[in-house]
Write an enzyme that holds these catalytic residues in place. Structure first.
Site, PDB file in Angstrom:
ATOM      1  N   HIS A 209       0.850  -1.180   0.000  1.00 20.44           N
ATOM      2  CA  HIS A 209       0.000   0.000   0.000  1.00 20.44           C
ATOM      3  C   HIS A 209       0.892   1.238   0.000  1.00 20.44           C
ATOM      4  O   HIS A 209       2.015   1.207   0.493  1.00 20.44           O
ATOM      5  CB  HIS A 209      -0.916   0.002   1.235  1.00 20.44           C
ATOM      6  CG  HIS A 209      -1.967   1.056   1.216  1.00 20.44           C
ATOM      7  ND1 HIS A 209      -1.744   2.323   1.712  1.00 20.44           N
ATOM      8  CD2 HIS A 209      -3.241   1.040   0.746  1.00 20.44           C
ATOM      9  CE1 HIS A 209      -2.842   3.046   1.545  1.00 20.44           C
ATOM     10  NE2 HIS A 209      -3.760   2.298   0.965  1.00 20.44           N
TER      11      HIS A 209
ATOM     12  N   ASP B 249      -7.877  -4.544  -0.575  1.00 22.22           N
ATOM     13  CA  ASP B 249      -8.301  -5.162  -1.832  1.00 22.22           C
ATOM     14  C   ASP B 249      -8.013  -6.659  -1.864  1.00 22.22           C
ATOM     15  O   ASP B 249      -8.633  -7.398  -2.632  1.00 22.22           O
ATOM     16  CB  ASP B 249      -7.597  -4.497  -3.021  1.00 22.22           C
ATOM     17  CG  ASP B 249      -8.008  -3.055  -3.182  1.00 22.22           C
ATOM     18  OD1 ASP B 249      -9.213  -2.778  -3.134  1.00 22.22           O
ATOM     19  OD2 ASP B 249      -7.130  -2.194  -3.346  1.00 22.22           O
TER      20      ASP B 249
END
Length: 455
Positions: free
Chosen positions: A332, A391
Protein backbone atom coordinates in the site's frame (compact mmCIF):
# COMPACT_ATOMS: atom_id res chain seq x y z
CA UNK A 1 -16.44 8.53 -40.12
CA UNK A 2 -18.51 5.36 -40.43
CA UNK A 3 -19.99 4.22 -37.10
CA UNK A 4 -18.56 0.74 -37.66
CA UNK A 5 -15.06 2.21 -37.69
CA UNK A 6 -15.40 4.46 -34.64
CA UNK A 7 -13.32 2.11 -32.47
CA UNK A 8 -10.87 1.05 -35.16
CA UNK A 9 -7.18 1.91 -34.78
CA UNK A 10 -5.92 2.62 -38.28
CA UNK A 11 -2.30 2.50 -39.49
CA UNK A 12 -2.40 6.29 -39.60
CA UNK A 13 -3.33 6.42 -35.90
CA UNK A 14 -0.52 3.95 -35.11
CA UNK A 15 2.02 6.21 -36.83
CA UNK A 16 0.71 9.29 -35.05
CA UNK A 17 0.69 7.42 -31.74
CA UNK A 18 4.37 6.59 -32.16
CA UNK A 19 5.08 10.29 -32.65
CA UNK A 20 3.12 11.04 -29.48
CA UNK A 21 5.13 8.52 -27.48
CA UNK A 22 8.47 9.69 -28.88
CA UNK A 23 7.75 13.32 -28.04
CA UNK A 24 6.29 12.49 -24.60
CA UNK A 25 9.21 10.47 -23.22
CA UNK A 26 11.11 12.20 -20.41
CA UNK A 27 14.53 11.07 -19.22
CA UNK A 28 13.93 9.41 -15.81
CA UNK A 29 17.18 10.91 -14.48
CA UNK A 30 15.66 14.40 -14.77
CA UNK A 31 13.13 13.57 -12.04
CA UNK A 32 16.04 12.99 -9.66
CA UNK A 33 17.97 16.02 -10.92
CA UNK A 34 15.10 18.40 -10.27
CA UNK A 35 13.95 16.58 -7.10
CA UNK A 36 10.50 15.89 -8.52
CA UNK A 37 8.28 13.90 -6.16
CA UNK A 38 6.67 11.53 -8.66
CA UNK A 39 3.19 10.60 -7.55
CA UNK A 40 3.58 13.37 -4.94
CA UNK A 41 5.57 10.89 -2.82
CA UNK A 42 9.24 10.76 -1.87
CA UNK A 43 11.48 7.74 -2.35
CA UNK A 44 10.50 6.32 1.07
CA UNK A 45 6.82 6.52 0.15
CA UNK A 46 6.00 9.52 2.34
CA UNK A 47 3.45 11.80 0.70
CA UNK A 48 4.02 15.48 -0.05
CA UNK A 49 1.91 17.53 2.35
CA UNK A 50 -0.73 19.19 0.15
CA UNK A 51 -3.52 19.97 2.60
CA UNK A 52 -5.10 19.52 6.01
CA UNK A 53 -8.16 17.46 6.91
CA UNK A 54 -10.23 16.74 9.99
CA UNK A 55 -12.12 13.86 8.38
CA UNK A 56 -9.80 10.87 8.74
CA UNK A 57 -6.26 9.93 9.71
CA UNK A 58 -4.01 7.15 8.45
CA UNK A 59 -1.17 6.12 10.75
CA UNK A 60 1.60 3.85 9.50
CA UNK A 61 4.60 4.97 11.52
CA UNK A 62 5.65 6.61 14.79
CA UNK A 63 8.35 9.25 15.31
CA UNK A 64 11.10 8.21 17.73
CA UNK A 65 14.12 10.54 18.08
CA UNK A 66 13.20 12.16 14.73
CA UNK A 67 13.20 8.74 13.03
CA UNK A 68 10.16 7.30 11.26
CA UNK A 69 9.53 3.85 12.75
CA UNK A 70 6.95 1.64 10.92
CA UNK A 71 4.05 0.51 13.08
CA UNK A 72 0.86 -1.50 12.71
CA UNK A 73 -1.52 0.47 10.52
CA UNK A 74 -4.28 2.52 12.09
CA UNK A 75 -7.25 4.30 10.52
CA UNK A 76 -9.33 6.91 12.33
CA UNK A 77 -12.67 8.36 11.21
CA UNK A 78 -13.12 11.81 12.79
CA UNK A 79 -10.59 10.79 15.45
CA UNK A 80 -12.22 7.45 16.32
CA UNK A 81 -10.33 4.20 15.64
CA UNK A 82 -12.10 2.30 12.84
CA UNK A 83 -11.59 -0.93 14.78
CA UNK A 84 -13.56 0.49 17.71
CA UNK A 85 -16.29 1.77 15.38
CA UNK A 86 -16.70 -1.68 13.82
CA UNK A 87 -16.66 -3.44 17.20
CA UNK A 88 -19.38 -1.05 18.35
CA UNK A 89 -22.00 -1.67 15.70
CA UNK A 90 -21.15 -5.37 15.36
CA UNK A 91 -21.47 -5.92 19.12
CA UNK A 92 -24.80 -4.09 19.17
CA UNK A 93 -25.98 -6.11 16.16
CA UNK A 94 -26.81 -3.26 13.80
CA UNK A 95 -25.64 -2.00 10.42
CA UNK A 96 -22.89 0.60 10.42
CA UNK A 97 -23.01 2.38 7.05
CA UNK A 98 -25.66 4.94 7.97
CA UNK A 99 -24.21 5.96 11.34
CA UNK A 100 -20.65 6.15 9.98
CA UNK A 101 -21.93 8.32 7.12
CA UNK A 102 -23.35 10.64 9.80
CA UNK A 103 -20.00 10.60 11.61
CA UNK A 104 -17.96 11.50 8.54
CA UNK A 105 -20.30 14.28 7.43
CA UNK A 106 -21.09 15.88 10.78
CA UNK A 107 -18.11 15.01 12.98
CA UNK A 108 -19.84 13.03 15.74
CA UNK A 109 -21.55 9.67 16.15
CA UNK A 110 -25.34 10.12 16.21
CA UNK A 111 -27.54 9.33 19.16
CA UNK A 112 -30.50 7.02 18.60
CA UNK A 113 -32.93 9.75 17.54
CA UNK A 114 -30.40 11.41 15.25
CA UNK A 115 -29.60 8.06 13.66
CA UNK A 116 -33.29 7.27 13.14
CA UNK A 117 -33.96 10.67 11.57
CA UNK A 118 -30.87 10.48 9.37
CA UNK A 119 -31.66 6.94 8.18
CA UNK A 120 -35.17 8.09 7.25
CA UNK A 121 -33.71 11.08 5.38
CA UNK A 122 -31.47 8.80 3.30
CA UNK A 123 -34.42 6.49 2.60
CA UNK A 124 -36.52 9.44 1.41
CA UNK A 125 -33.76 10.49 -1.00
CA UNK A 126 -33.51 6.94 -2.41
CA UNK A 127 -35.88 7.78 -5.30
CA UNK A 128 -34.83 8.45 -8.88
CA UNK A 129 -36.56 11.09 -11.04
CA UNK A 130 -39.62 9.89 -12.97
CA UNK A 131 -38.66 7.73 -15.98
CA UNK A 132 -34.92 8.07 -15.21
CA UNK A 133 -34.42 4.29 -15.34
CA UNK A 134 -36.24 4.02 -18.68
CA UNK A 135 -34.84 7.13 -20.36
CA UNK A 136 -31.26 7.13 -19.04
CA UNK A 137 -30.14 3.83 -17.52
CA UNK A 138 -31.86 1.58 -20.05
CA UNK A 139 -30.50 3.51 -23.03
CA UNK A 140 -27.06 2.56 -24.45
CA UNK A 141 -26.00 0.39 -21.47
CA UNK A 142 -22.22 0.29 -21.06
CA UNK A 143 -20.05 -2.75 -20.39
CA UNK A 144 -18.32 -0.75 -17.65
CA UNK A 145 -20.56 0.12 -14.72
CA UNK A 146 -18.28 2.96 -13.60
CA UNK A 147 -18.90 4.72 -16.91
CA UNK A 148 -22.62 4.05 -16.51
CA UNK A 149 -22.48 5.49 -13.01
CA UNK A 150 -20.60 8.60 -14.15
CA UNK A 151 -23.06 9.18 -16.99
CA UNK A 152 -25.99 8.87 -14.61
CA UNK A 153 -24.40 11.33 -12.18
CA UNK A 154 -23.83 13.90 -14.92
CA UNK A 155 -27.39 13.43 -16.17
CA UNK A 156 -28.77 14.12 -12.67
CA UNK A 157 -27.40 17.64 -13.15
CA UNK A 158 -30.17 18.29 -15.70
CA UNK A 159 -32.83 17.30 -13.14
CA UNK A 160 -31.51 19.66 -10.45
CA UNK A 161 -32.78 23.24 -10.59
CA UNK A 162 -30.03 24.23 -8.12
CA UNK A 163 -27.25 22.26 -9.80
CA UNK A 164 -24.74 25.16 -9.87
CA UNK A 165 -25.36 26.31 -6.29
CA UNK A 166 -22.19 25.58 -4.29
CA UNK A 167 -23.43 26.83 -0.93
CA UNK A 168 -22.93 24.22 1.80
CA UNK A 169 -26.66 23.51 2.45
CA UNK A 170 -27.21 22.79 -1.24
CA UNK A 171 -24.02 20.73 -1.62
CA UNK A 172 -25.03 18.72 1.45
CA UNK A 173 -28.47 18.10 -0.08
CA UNK A 174 -26.87 16.97 -3.35
CA UNK A 175 -24.40 14.77 -1.47
CA UNK A 176 -27.09 13.03 0.57
CA UNK A 177 -29.08 12.36 -2.59
CA UNK A 178 -26.11 10.78 -4.34
CA UNK A 179 -25.17 8.72 -1.27
CA UNK A 180 -28.72 7.37 -1.36
CA UNK A 181 -28.91 6.91 -5.14
CA UNK A 182 -25.52 5.32 -5.89
CA UNK A 183 -26.75 1.77 -5.09
CA UNK A 184 -29.70 2.19 -7.48
CA UNK A 185 -27.65 3.76 -10.27
CA UNK A 186 -25.00 1.02 -9.99
CA UNK A 187 -27.23 -2.04 -9.72
CA UNK A 188 -29.84 -0.85 -12.23
CA UNK A 189 -27.04 -0.06 -14.66
CA UNK A 190 -25.74 -3.61 -14.26
CA UNK A 191 -29.24 -5.11 -14.68
CA UNK A 192 -29.71 -3.18 -17.94
CA UNK A 193 -26.34 -4.31 -19.30
CA UNK A 194 -26.92 -7.91 -18.20
CA UNK A 195 -30.30 -7.91 -19.96
CA UNK A 196 -29.35 -6.29 -23.26
CA UNK A 197 -25.81 -7.69 -23.59
CA UNK A 198 -26.08 -11.12 -21.95
CA UNK A 199 -29.76 -11.80 -22.60
CA UNK A 200 -30.59 -12.32 -18.93
CA UNK A 201 -33.96 -11.53 -17.40
CA UNK A 202 -34.42 -7.92 -16.36
CA UNK A 203 -35.13 -7.21 -12.70
CA UNK A 204 -35.73 -3.68 -11.43
CA UNK A 205 -36.69 -4.03 -7.77
CA UNK A 206 -37.69 -0.91 -5.86
CA UNK A 207 -35.66 -0.18 -2.71
CA UNK A 208 -37.34 -0.75 0.64
CA UNK A 209 -37.20 2.14 3.13
CA UNK A 210 -36.95 -0.14 6.16
CA UNK A 211 -33.78 -1.85 4.82
CA UNK A 212 -30.22 -0.69 5.36
CA UNK A 213 -28.05 0.39 2.43
CA UNK A 214 -26.29 -3.00 2.36
CA UNK A 215 -29.58 -4.90 2.54
CA UNK A 216 -31.05 -2.79 -0.25
CA UNK A 217 -28.08 -3.53 -2.51
CA UNK A 218 -28.65 -7.27 -2.16
CA UNK A 219 -32.42 -6.82 -2.37
CA UNK A 220 -32.37 -4.95 -5.70
CA UNK A 221 -29.55 -7.07 -7.16
CA UNK A 222 -30.86 -10.58 -6.62
CA UNK A 223 -33.81 -11.90 -8.64
CA UNK A 224 -35.47 -13.32 -5.51
CA UNK A 225 -34.27 -10.46 -3.24
CA UNK A 226 -33.09 -13.04 -0.69
CA UNK A 227 -29.91 -12.84 1.39
CA UNK A 228 -28.61 -14.10 4.74
CA UNK A 229 -27.92 -11.91 7.76
CA UNK A 230 -24.19 -12.66 7.50
CA UNK A 231 -24.11 -11.66 3.82
CA UNK A 232 -25.76 -8.31 4.53
CA UNK A 233 -23.55 -7.60 7.54
CA UNK A 234 -20.35 -8.41 5.67
CA UNK A 235 -21.36 -6.18 2.75
CA UNK A 236 -22.17 -3.43 5.26
CA UNK A 237 -18.73 -3.91 6.82
CA UNK A 238 -17.11 -3.66 3.38
CA UNK A 239 -18.90 -0.36 2.77
CA UNK A 240 -17.77 1.05 6.12
CA UNK A 241 -14.13 0.07 5.52
CA UNK A 242 -14.13 1.67 2.05
CA UNK A 243 -15.95 4.90 2.95
CA UNK A 244 -12.95 7.11 3.60
CA UNK A 245 -9.17 6.98 3.49
CA UNK A 246 -7.69 10.43 3.90
CA UNK A 247 -7.42 13.34 1.51
CA UNK A 248 -4.45 12.01 -0.41
CA UNK A 249 -5.88 8.94 -2.10
CA UNK A 250 -6.25 9.51 -5.83
CA UNK A 251 -10.02 9.90 -6.10
CA UNK A 252 -10.40 12.01 -2.95
CA UNK A 253 -7.53 14.27 -3.99
CA UNK A 254 -9.38 14.58 -7.30
CA UNK A 255 -12.41 15.74 -5.29
CA UNK A 256 -10.30 18.46 -3.67
CA UNK A 257 -8.66 19.54 -6.93
CA UNK A 258 -11.88 19.73 -8.92
CA UNK A 259 -13.88 21.29 -6.07
CA UNK A 260 -11.23 24.00 -5.70
CA UNK A 261 -12.08 25.19 -9.21
CA UNK A 262 -15.59 26.08 -8.03
CA UNK A 263 -17.37 23.57 -10.25
CA UNK A 264 -20.70 21.89 -9.45
CA UNK A 265 -21.12 18.78 -7.30
CA UNK A 266 -22.07 16.48 -10.18
CA UNK A 267 -18.94 17.35 -12.16
CA UNK A 268 -16.79 16.86 -9.07
CA UNK A 269 -18.26 13.42 -8.36
CA UNK A 270 -17.95 12.36 -12.02
CA UNK A 271 -14.25 13.30 -11.98
CA UNK A 272 -13.67 11.27 -8.81
CA UNK A 273 -15.47 8.31 -10.36
CA UNK A 274 -13.08 8.49 -13.30
CA UNK A 275 -10.17 8.27 -10.89
CA UNK A 276 -11.66 5.40 -8.87
CA UNK A 277 -12.27 3.39 -12.03
CA UNK A 278 -8.54 2.93 -12.59
CA UNK A 279 -7.06 -0.52 -11.87
CA UNK A 280 -4.39 1.09 -9.68
CA UNK A 281 -7.13 2.46 -7.42
CA UNK A 282 -10.69 1.14 -7.16
CA UNK A 283 -10.25 -1.63 -9.72
CA UNK A 284 -7.46 -3.35 -7.79
CA UNK A 285 -9.67 -6.01 -6.16
CA UNK A 286 -10.73 -7.27 -9.59
CA UNK A 287 -7.07 -7.90 -10.36
CA UNK A 288 -6.72 -9.83 -7.10
CA UNK A 289 -9.65 -12.11 -7.93
CA UNK A 290 -8.40 -12.79 -11.46
CA UNK A 291 -4.89 -13.44 -10.15
CA UNK A 292 -6.25 -16.03 -7.71
CA UNK A 293 -8.33 -17.64 -10.46
CA UNK A 294 -5.13 -18.12 -12.45
CA UNK A 295 -3.31 -19.29 -9.34
CA UNK A 296 -5.97 -21.92 -8.55
CA UNK A 297 -5.85 -23.18 -12.13
CA UNK A 298 -2.05 -23.35 -12.15
CA UNK A 299 -1.18 -24.73 -8.71
CA UNK A 300 -1.96 -28.40 -8.20
CA UNK A 301 -1.76 -28.46 -4.40
CA UNK A 302 -3.06 -25.25 -2.82
CA UNK A 303 -1.54 -26.23 0.54
CA UNK A 304 1.99 -26.79 -0.82
CA UNK A 305 4.03 -23.80 0.37
CA UNK A 306 6.85 -24.46 -2.09
CA UNK A 307 4.52 -24.63 -5.08
CA UNK A 308 2.67 -21.47 -4.00
CA UNK A 309 5.99 -19.71 -3.44
CA UNK A 310 7.18 -20.64 -6.93
CA UNK A 311 4.01 -19.14 -8.41
CA UNK A 312 4.46 -15.91 -6.40
CA UNK A 313 8.06 -15.59 -7.58
CA UNK A 314 6.88 -16.20 -11.14
CA UNK A 315 4.46 -13.29 -10.71
CA UNK A 316 7.28 -10.99 -9.64
CA UNK A 317 9.46 -12.21 -12.53
CA UNK A 318 6.66 -11.42 -15.02
CA UNK A 319 6.27 -15.10 -15.86
CA UNK A 320 2.73 -15.69 -14.57
CA UNK A 321 -0.82 -14.27 -14.81
CA UNK A 322 -0.75 -10.87 -16.61
CA UNK A 323 3.08 -10.67 -16.54
CA UNK A 324 2.96 -7.25 -14.91
CA UNK A 325 5.44 -8.22 -12.20
CA UNK A 326 2.97 -7.60 -9.37
CA UNK A 327 1.36 -9.61 -6.60
CA UNK A 328 -1.98 -7.86 -6.51
CA UNK A 329 -3.45 -7.02 -3.12
CA UNK A 330 -0.02 -6.79 -1.48
CA UNK A 331 1.45 -3.46 -0.46
CA UNK A 332 0.00 0.00 0.00
CA UNK A 333 1.17 3.55 -0.68
CA UNK A 334 0.95 4.40 3.04
CA UNK A 335 0.68 1.27 5.18
CA UNK A 336 3.73 -0.91 5.75
CA UNK A 337 3.33 -3.50 8.52
CA UNK A 338 -0.43 -3.90 8.15
CA UNK A 339 -3.60 -2.41 6.69
CA UNK A 340 -6.16 -2.28 9.51
CA UNK A 341 -9.02 -2.67 7.03
CA UNK A 342 -7.60 -5.99 5.81
CA UNK A 343 -7.16 -7.18 9.39
CA UNK A 344 -10.78 -6.35 10.25
CA UNK A 345 -12.02 -7.99 7.07
CA UNK A 346 -10.15 -11.24 7.55
CA UNK A 347 -11.96 -12.35 10.72
CA UNK A 348 -15.36 -11.96 9.08
CA UNK A 349 -14.23 -13.41 5.75
CA UNK A 350 -13.44 -16.70 7.47
CA UNK A 351 -17.02 -16.94 8.76
CA UNK A 352 -18.49 -16.29 5.31
CA UNK A 353 -16.07 -18.78 3.76
CA UNK A 354 -17.37 -21.40 6.14
CA UNK A 355 -21.01 -20.53 5.32
CA UNK A 356 -20.25 -20.73 1.58
CA UNK A 357 -18.13 -23.92 1.84
CA UNK A 358 -15.07 -22.16 0.44
CA UNK A 359 -12.62 -22.71 3.30
CA UNK A 360 -10.05 -24.22 0.92
CA UNK A 361 -9.90 -20.91 -0.97
CA UNK A 362 -9.72 -18.95 2.28
CA UNK A 363 -6.76 -21.11 3.31
CA UNK A 364 -5.03 -20.28 0.02
CA UNK A 365 -5.61 -16.55 0.54
CA UNK A 366 -4.20 -16.83 4.06
CA UNK A 367 -1.15 -18.71 2.81
CA UNK A 368 -0.43 -16.10 0.13
CA UNK A 369 -0.90 -13.34 2.69
CA UNK A 370 1.78 -14.97 4.84
CA UNK A 371 4.27 -15.87 2.08
CA UNK A 372 4.06 -12.84 -0.22
CA UNK A 373 5.68 -10.19 2.02
CA UNK A 374 8.74 -12.35 2.60
CA UNK A 375 9.09 -13.21 -1.09
CA UNK A 376 8.67 -9.57 -2.16
CA UNK A 377 11.36 -8.48 0.31
CA UNK A 378 13.73 -11.11 -1.11
CA UNK A 379 13.04 -10.23 -4.75
CA UNK A 380 12.66 -6.45 -4.64
CA UNK A 381 14.39 -3.45 -3.11
CA UNK A 382 11.71 -1.92 -0.91
CA UNK A 383 11.80 1.07 1.40
CA UNK A 384 9.07 0.01 3.79
CA UNK A 385 7.23 -3.12 4.81
CA UNK A 386 4.70 -4.90 2.60
CA UNK A 387 1.43 -6.35 3.82
CA UNK A 388 -1.99 -7.33 2.49
CA UNK A 389 -4.22 -4.35 1.72
CA UNK A 390 -8.01 -4.12 1.83
CA UNK A 391 -8.30 -5.16 -1.83
CA UNK A 392 -6.69 -8.50 -1.04
CA UNK A 393 -9.83 -9.82 0.65
CA UNK A 394 -12.61 -7.56 -0.67
CA UNK A 395 -12.77 -9.20 -4.11
CA UNK A 396 -13.00 -12.64 -2.47
CA UNK A 397 -15.83 -11.37 -0.27
CA UNK A 398 -17.72 -9.96 -3.25
CA UNK A 399 -17.35 -13.23 -5.16
CA UNK A 400 -18.77 -15.15 -2.18
CA UNK A 401 -21.67 -12.67 -2.11
CA UNK A 402 -22.27 -13.58 -5.76
CA UNK A 403 -21.72 -9.97 -6.78
CA UNK A 404 -20.85 -9.76 -10.48
CA UNK A 405 -17.33 -8.56 -11.21
CA UNK A 406 -18.80 -5.57 -13.03
CA UNK A 407 -20.07 -4.25 -9.68
CA UNK A 408 -16.85 -4.63 -7.67
CA UNK A 409 -15.64 -1.07 -8.29
CA UNK A 410 -19.12 0.52 -8.12
CA UNK A 411 -19.49 -1.04 -4.64
CA UNK A 412 -16.30 0.86 -3.75
CA UNK A 413 -17.89 4.02 -5.17
CA UNK A 414 -21.13 3.44 -3.21
CA UNK A 415 -18.98 3.59 -0.07
CA UNK A 416 -16.43 6.26 -1.06
CA UNK A 417 -19.05 8.81 -2.19
CA UNK A 418 -19.44 9.47 1.55
CA UNK A 419 -15.78 10.40 1.94
CA UNK A 420 -15.82 12.45 -1.27
CA UNK A 421 -18.85 14.37 0.00
CA UNK A 422 -17.19 15.16 3.34
CA UNK A 423 -14.00 16.28 1.60
CA UNK A 424 -15.87 18.42 -0.95
CA UNK A 425 -17.65 20.24 1.87
CA UNK A 426 -14.34 20.62 3.71
CA UNK A 427 -12.66 22.04 0.58
CA UNK A 428 -15.48 24.49 -0.12
CA UNK A 429 -15.54 25.57 3.52
CA UNK A 430 -11.79 26.14 3.89
CA UNK A 431 -10.62 26.67 0.31
CA UNK A 432 -10.36 29.81 -1.72
CA UNK A 433 -7.37 29.03 -3.87
CA UNK A 434 -7.52 26.73 -6.86
CA UNK A 435 -5.18 23.75 -6.39
CA UNK A 436 -2.36 24.08 -8.89
CA UNK A 437 0.98 22.31 -8.27
CA UNK A 438 4.06 23.26 -10.28
CA UNK A 439 5.45 21.42 -13.30
CA UNK A 440 8.92 22.27 -14.59
CA UNK A 441 9.29 22.49 -18.35
CA UNK A 442 12.30 20.73 -19.85
CA UNK A 443 11.47 21.73 -23.43
CA UNK A 444 14.32 23.12 -25.54
CA UNK A 445 13.46 26.54 -26.99
CA UNK A 446 13.47 26.66 -30.78
CA UNK A 447 12.45 29.20 -33.43
CA UNK A 448 9.16 29.09 -35.30
CA UNK A 449 9.49 27.59 -38.79
CA UNK A 450 7.17 28.79 -41.62
CA UNK A 451 5.00 26.09 -43.19
CA UNK A 452 6.74 26.31 -46.60
CA UNK A 453 10.15 25.64 -45.01
CA UNK A 454 9.21 22.57 -42.95
CA UNK A 455 10.48 19.16 -44.06
Amino acid sequence: MNDNNISKITPEILDLAKMCVDTSLINPELYTKYEVKRGLRDISGKGVLAGLTDISEIRSYTIIDSDMIPCEGKLFYRGIDIEEIVKGFIKENRFGFEEVTYLLLFGNLPNQQELTNFTELLANYRTLPTSFVRDIIMKAPSADMMNTLARSVLTLYAYDSQAEDTTIPNVLRQSLQMISLFPLLSVYGYQAYSHYHDGKSLFIHSPQPELSTAENILHILRPDSKYTALEAKLLDLALVLHMEHGGGNNSTFTTHVVSSSGTDTYSSVAASLGSLKGPKHGGANIKVVKMFEDMKATIKDWTDEEEVSRYLRALLHKEAFDKAGLIYGMGHAVYSLSDPRANIFKAFVENLSREKNRMDEFALYSLVERLAPQIISEERKIYKGVSANVDFYSGFVYSMLDLPTELFTPIFAIARIVGWSAHRIEELTNGGKIIRPAYKSIAVHKPYCPLTERE
